[in-house]
Design a protein around this motif. Structure first.
Motif, mmCIF file in Angstrom:
data_model
loop_
_atom_site.group_PDB
_atom_site.id
_atom_site.type_symbol
_atom_site.label_atom_id
_atom_site.label_comp_id
_atom_site.label_asym_id
_atom_site.label_seq_id
_atom_site.Cartn_x
_atom_site.Cartn_y
_atom_site.Cartn_z
ATOM 1 N N PHE A 192 39.669 25.335 -110.767
ATOM 2 C CA PHE A 192 39.241 26.685 -111.063
ATOM 3 C C PHE A 192 37.891 26.700 -111.766
ATOM 4 O O PHE A 192 37.573 25.794 -112.554
ATOM 5 C CB PHE A 192 40.258 27.377 -111.986
ATOM 6 N N GLY A 193 37.119 27.741 -111.488
ATOM 7 C CA GLY A 193 35.960 28.031 -112.304
ATOM 8 C C GLY A 193 36.408 28.762 -113.557
ATOM 9 O O GLY A 193 37.576 29.133 -113.689
ATOM 10 N N ALA A 194 35.472 28.981 -114.456
ATOM 11 C CA ALA A 194 35.804 29.623 -115.729
ATOM 12 C C ALA A 194 35.981 31.131 -115.592
ATOM 13 O O ALA A 194 36.452 31.782 -116.527
ATOM 14 C CB ALA A 194 34.746 29.302 -116.772
ATOM 15 N N ILE B 240 44.715 22.510 -114.073
ATOM 16 C CA ILE B 240 46.020 22.002 -113.651
ATOM 17 C C ILE B 240 46.427 20.814 -114.507
ATOM 18 O O ILE B 240 45.598 20.008 -114.931
ATOM 19 C CB ILE B 240 46.016 21.620 -112.151
ATOM 20 N N GLU C 89 47.507 15.054 -113.978
ATOM 21 C CA GLU C 89 46.143 14.996 -114.476
ATOM 22 C C GLU C 89 46.084 14.259 -115.805
ATOM 23 O O GLU C 89 47.108 13.837 -116.335
ATOM 24 C CB GLU C 89 45.587 16.416 -114.629
ATOM 25 N N SER D 5 48.717 37.221 -115.557
ATOM 26 C CA SER D 5 48.561 35.977 -114.802
ATOM 27 C C SER D 5 47.623 36.194 -113.610
ATOM 28 O O SER D 5 47.422 37.313 -113.162
ATOM 29 C CB SER D 5 49.934 35.498 -114.323
ATOM 30 N N PRO D 6 47.038 35.116 -113.118
ATOM 31 C CA PRO D 6 46.151 35.252 -111.947
ATOM 32 C C PRO D 6 46.934 35.683 -110.712
ATOM 33 O O PRO D 6 48.079 35.261 -110.506
ATOM 34 C CB PRO D 6 45.606 33.826 -111.762
ATOM 35 N N TYR E 283 49.848 24.815 -115.378
ATOM 36 C CA TYR E 283 48.442 24.959 -115.712
ATOM 37 C C TYR E 283 48.321 25.293 -117.196
ATOM 38 O O TYR E 283 49.198 25.918 -117.783
ATOM 39 C CB TYR E 283 47.805 26.120 -114.935
ATOM 40 N N GLN F 49 45.636 27.311 -119.761
ATOM 41 C CA GLN F 49 44.441 28.154 -119.870
ATOM 42 C C GLN F 49 44.055 28.238 -121.332
ATOM 43 O O GLN F 49 44.792 28.781 -122.147
ATOM 44 C CB GLN F 49 44.687 29.554 -119.301
ATOM 45 N N PHE G 231 51.680 32.732 -109.519
ATOM 46 C CA PHE G 231 51.737 32.384 -110.938
ATOM 47 C C PHE G 231 52.821 33.157 -111.675
ATOM 48 O O PHE G 231 53.077 34.330 -111.394
ATOM 49 C CB PHE G 231 50.385 32.655 -111.602
ATOM 50 N N PHE H 243 39.563 28.999 -119.337
ATOM 51 C CA PHE H 243 39.445 28.015 -118.274
ATOM 52 C C PHE H 243 40.833 27.526 -117.889
ATOM 53 O O PHE H 243 41.590 27.032 -118.721
ATOM 54 C CB PHE H 243 38.564 26.863 -118.752
ATOM 55 N N LEU H 244 41.174 27.670 -116.612
ATOM 56 C CA LEU H 244 42.506 27.338 -116.112
ATOM 57 C C LEU H 244 42.470 25.943 -115.491
ATOM 58 O O LEU H 244 41.735 25.693 -114.542
ATOM 59 C CB LEU H 244 42.894 28.381 -115.061
ATOM 60 N N TYR I 213 53.866 23.986 -110.221
ATOM 61 C CA TYR I 213 52.712 23.499 -110.971
ATOM 62 C C TYR I 213 52.801 23.961 -112.425
ATOM 63 O O TYR I 213 53.352 25.019 -112.730
ATOM 64 C CB TYR I 213 51.413 24.077 -110.391
ATOM 65 N N PHE J 239 50.681 28.388 -117.784
ATOM 66 C CA PHE J 239 51.163 29.092 -116.600
ATOM 67 C C PHE J 239 51.895 28.123 -115.689
ATOM 68 O O PHE J 239 51.413 27.022 -115.403
ATOM 69 C CB PHE J 239 49.993 29.696 -115.808
#
Lengths: 115, 113
Positions: free
Chosen positions: B103-105, A45, A58, B43-44, A35, A37, A106, A42-43, A33, A90
């Motif tokens: 994702f949420g913020a 895709i 997207e 990173s997450p 992404y 941010q 990630f 706000f992350l 993927y 990411f």
């Protein structure tokens, strides 16, 4: 080490330039993927590939073009960079997309700054 | 309307207390729910996932899901300064798009000694 890696980690460039970000995973995953941010964290895709096939695309400007030469690599090329492209990008991977609990791992991120 | 909503915080929590984070989602067909932790500049990383109504516990973390209310929460017990981070709620859409995470913020948590 097994991981998702990205290069470069930092990218500072001028508006209008073309740049590429590379991603590699050695986890043996089938799905990768991209992404974005933004500055508000706000992350979102952008794209996803499963076994080199595009499965998620997207609403992204067509200046962004992903390429997956094999299932371990997913690159992102950006043409005619704009100020609004400044963000952290990411890469992530998951084993596949068929399980409802598939964990996405990630990479460290590429911090892009367009001047 | 945002698809996944979280309070941005910061949520200030004394060390040793319980941190309670909330997340609501708009797609009633959502199947799986994830909590990621993201340290500043990193990173997450996945903390846990849940897909059945009820509670799921993993160490000091408990995820709670209520699909009828379209609500998922994360409790962090015995909060430690190392828990200071942004916590991202993520939701997969309908059954034909397992891999697409919304994702949420994020909620910023600050654990104070």
């Amino acid at each position: 080490d097994t991981a998702v890696s990205q290069t470069p980690k930092y990218l500072v460039t001028q508006m209008g330039n073309d740049k590429s970000i590379k991603c590699e995973q050695n986890l043996g995953h089938d799905t990768m993927y991209w992404y974005k941010q933004d500055s508000k964290k706000f992350l979102k895709i952008m794209f996803s590939y499963n076994n080199k096939e595009l499965i998620i695309n997207e609403t992204v400007p067509n200046r962004f073009s992903p390429k997956s030469p094999d299932k371990a690599h997913l690159n992102l090329h950006i043409n005619s960079l704009e100020l609004g492209d400044s963000a952290v990008y990411f890469c992530a991977s998951s084993r596949d997309t068929s399980g409802r609990s598939e964990t996405q791992y990630f990479g460290p991120g590429t911090r892009l700054l367009v001047l | 309307q945002k698809e996944v909503e979280q309070n941005s915080g910061p949520l200030s929590v004394p060390e040793g207390a319980i941190a309670s984070l909330n997340c609501t989602y708009s797609d009633r067909g959502s199947q799986s729910f994830f909590w990621y932790r993201q340290y500043s500049g990193k990173s997450p990383e996945l903390i846990m996932f849940i897909y059945s109504n009820g509670d799921k516990e993993d160490g000091r973390f408990t995820a709670q899901l209520n699909k009828a209310s379209q609500y998922v929460s994360l409790l962090i017990r015995d909060s430690q300064p190392s828990d200071s981070a942004t916590y991202l709620c993520a939701v997969t859409a309908t059954t034909d798009s397992w891999g697409k995470l919304q994702f949420g913020a994020g909620t910023q948590v600050v654990v104070t000694p």
